[in-house]
Motif scaffolding. Sequence first.
Motif, PDB file in Angstrom:
ATOM      1  N   ILE A 202      10.855   7.429 -28.415  1.00  0.00           N
ATOM      2  CA  ILE A 202      11.653   6.325 -29.029  1.00  0.00           C
ATOM      3  C   ILE A 202      11.378   5.609 -30.111  1.00  0.00           C
ATOM      4  N   TYR A 203       9.939   4.962 -29.805  1.00  0.00           N
ATOM      5  CA  TYR A 203       9.574   3.935 -30.666  1.00  0.00           C
ATOM      6  C   TYR A 203       8.753   4.092 -31.588  1.00  0.00           C
ATOM      7  N   PRO A 204       9.993   4.759 -33.253  1.00  0.00           N
ATOM      8  CA  PRO A 204       8.767   5.038 -34.115  1.00  0.00           C
ATOM      9  C   PRO A 204       7.261   4.664 -34.287  1.00  0.00           C
ATOM     10  N   ASP A 205       6.533   3.143 -33.947  1.00  0.00           N
ATOM     11  CA  ASP A 205       5.842   2.335 -34.267  1.00  0.00           C
ATOM     12  C   ASP A 205       4.820   2.651 -33.162  1.00  0.00           C
ATOM     13  N   CYS A 206       4.916   3.492 -32.211  1.00  0.00           N
ATOM     14  CA  CYS A 206       4.021   3.919 -30.931  1.00  0.00           C
ATOM     15  C   CYS A 206       3.394   5.363 -31.044  1.00  0.00           C
ATOM     16  N   ARG A 207       3.632   6.118 -32.784  1.00  0.00           N
ATOM     17  CA  ARG A 207       3.569   7.566 -32.699  1.00  0.00           C
ATOM     18  C   ARG A 207       1.785   7.532 -33.654  1.00  0.00           C
ATOM     19  N   PRO A 208       1.114   8.703 -33.115  1.00  0.00           N
ATOM     20  CA  PRO A 208       0.096   8.697 -34.218  1.00  0.00           C
ATOM     21  C   PRO A 208      -0.135   8.510 -35.279  1.00  0.00           C
ATOM     22  N   ALA A 209       1.102   8.946 -35.948  1.00  0.00           N
ATOM     23  CA  ALA A 209       1.557   9.247 -37.693  1.00  0.00           C
ATOM     24  C   ALA A 209       1.092   7.563 -37.578  1.00  0.00           C
ATOM     25  N   PHE A 210       1.727   6.165 -37.155  1.00  0.00           N
ATOM     26  CA  PHE A 210       2.299   5.509 -36.856  1.00  0.00           C
ATOM     27  C   PHE A 210       0.554   4.606 -37.209  1.00  0.00           C
TER      28      PHE A 210
END
Length: 233
Positions: free
Chosen positions: A128-136
Amino acid sequence: MKTAVVCSGGLDSVSLAHVLAAENSLTRLISFDYGQRHRKELDFAAACAARLGVPHHVIDLRSVGAALTGSALTDGLDVPDGHYAEETMRITVVPNRNAIMLTIAFGIAAAQGDDAVATAVHGGDHFIYPDCRPAFTEAFDAMQRAALDGYADVRLSTPFVHRSKADIVSAGAKAGTPFEQTWSCYKGGEVHCGRCGTCVERREAFDLAGVEDPTTYADPDFWRAAVAARGEA
């Protein structure tokens, strides 16, 4: 290592605070009032800081949150029921929320002489949340090192980023986290609703971890149907 924790008052961040306190590395909790639909979770963050004997910084971002429209967490939109990983849960995204909060947390940590800022993002957040992903988180850590180059050396700690919420429950239990003193529900009623995505995920995590869930839910059995429906999707 001296570590500040970004703490919402939820199960994940309070558990992380207790884990770090058990390791004698916790220095402070940093929370944010961004005009979320209820402030209840901030009370649980304050209680955590008092319990662990560390300072609690509450940053007023209400004027910023007012401009981040379109989310069920900041506007008067209905919070959907169902599993956390459902597409419908995208309505709970607050644009760039973690990036904004972590930037401020890094400034506080640098000013206070901390070595790290810890956040409890985990594998269940990735869909759901892109700013919780390892890439971020990896890119953000590199950006902050550049931003503070020559002034402070503060790193981003994400111990749960590749782990599940059930893993967090297990780690929190081992550290003595009082789970009844955490708040997850997006709806902010008298008790957890048991139906919104974060309630379903919370209840499922306790079950998978084999840890007794002390939470009172208005609908304590809905999670089973939600998990089953997700598995059939």
